[in-house]
Design a protein around this motif. Structure first.
Motif, mmCIF file in Angstrom:
data_model
loop_
_atom_site.group_PDB
_atom_site.id
_atom_site.type_symbol
_atom_site.label_atom_id
_atom_site.label_comp_id
_atom_site.label_asym_id
_atom_site.label_seq_id
_atom_site.Cartn_x
_atom_site.Cartn_y
_atom_site.Cartn_z
ATOM 1 N N PRO A 1 -9.607 14.592 -65.685
ATOM 2 C CA PRO A 1 -9.184 13.808 -63.989
ATOM 3 C C PRO A 1 -7.975 13.514 -65.285
ATOM 4 C CG PRO A 1 -10.215 12.949 -66.434
ATOM 5 C CD PRO A 1 -10.087 14.022 -66.910
ATOM 6 N N ARG B 1 -9.416 5.580 -69.772
ATOM 7 C CA ARG B 1 -9.052 6.756 -69.402
ATOM 8 C C ARG B 1 -8.203 7.678 -70.267
ATOM 9 N NH1 ARG B 1 -5.205 2.499 -65.178
ATOM 10 N NH2 ARG B 1 -7.025 2.268 -63.719
ATOM 11 N N GLU C 1 -7.730 7.190 -63.620
ATOM 12 C CA GLU C 1 -9.156 7.444 -62.862
ATOM 13 C C GLU C 1 -9.460 7.330 -64.543
ATOM 14 O OE1 GLU C 1 -13.119 10.562 -62.120
ATOM 15 O OE2 GLU C 1 -11.033 10.821 -62.527
#
Length: 149
Positions: A49, A108, A53
């Motif tokens: 990701p 994250r 995010e």
């Protein structure tokens, strides 16, 4: 008179539609920060990701990977049997947190390391979050009631 009522009715309907669209847009924007998707370590490694995010990752704390650093910094690897992701966490870990135990972390994925802001551990000997169980079953390594290791 009749044309004025029709025009007024159209204005009210248009205003209601615009208000509804605005409300839905504001609600969606507000929920954007509050929704955290769950990913297994294999999914994170397959499709990393973006660094901005926030998501949840879960699995088992890999045996032999737990390292306590200076202060409150802890490093370990979380695995689902198909892949392992390094995790760093600064803070106090739950009492039941340990190697070969189920965990879910929120944070994250930055530069190949999951930087957790929150770590949750199973709360008794038999509980494991549903998402973690599903990810482990998908990899073929889930064994209920601790029947493996």
């Amino acid at each position: 008179m009749r044309g004025l009522k029709k025009k007024r009715r159209i204005q009210i309907i248009a205003l209601a539609f615009v208000s509804l669209a605005l409300a839905v847009g504001l609600i969606g924007y507000a929920f954007q920060d509050g929704i955290n998707f769950f990913r297994s370590p294999s999914q994170v490694l397959a499709e990393p990701p973006s660094p901005n995010e926030t998501f949840r990752i879960g699995g088992l704390v890999e045996q032999g990977s737990l390292q306590r650093g200076q202060g409150e910094t802890v490093r370990f690897r979380v695995t689902d049997g198909g892949g392992a992701v390094p995790v760093t966490f600064r803070g106090v870990l739950p009492d039941l947190f340990g190697e070969d135990q189920g965990m879910v972390g929120t944070g994250r994925y930055i530069n190949g390391v999951f930087e957790a802001t929150e770590i949750l551990a199973k709360h008794d000997e038999s509980y494991m979050p549903k998402e973690v169980i599903d990810a482990l079953k998908e990899q073929g390594v889930y064994q209920p009631d601790g029947e493996g290791s």
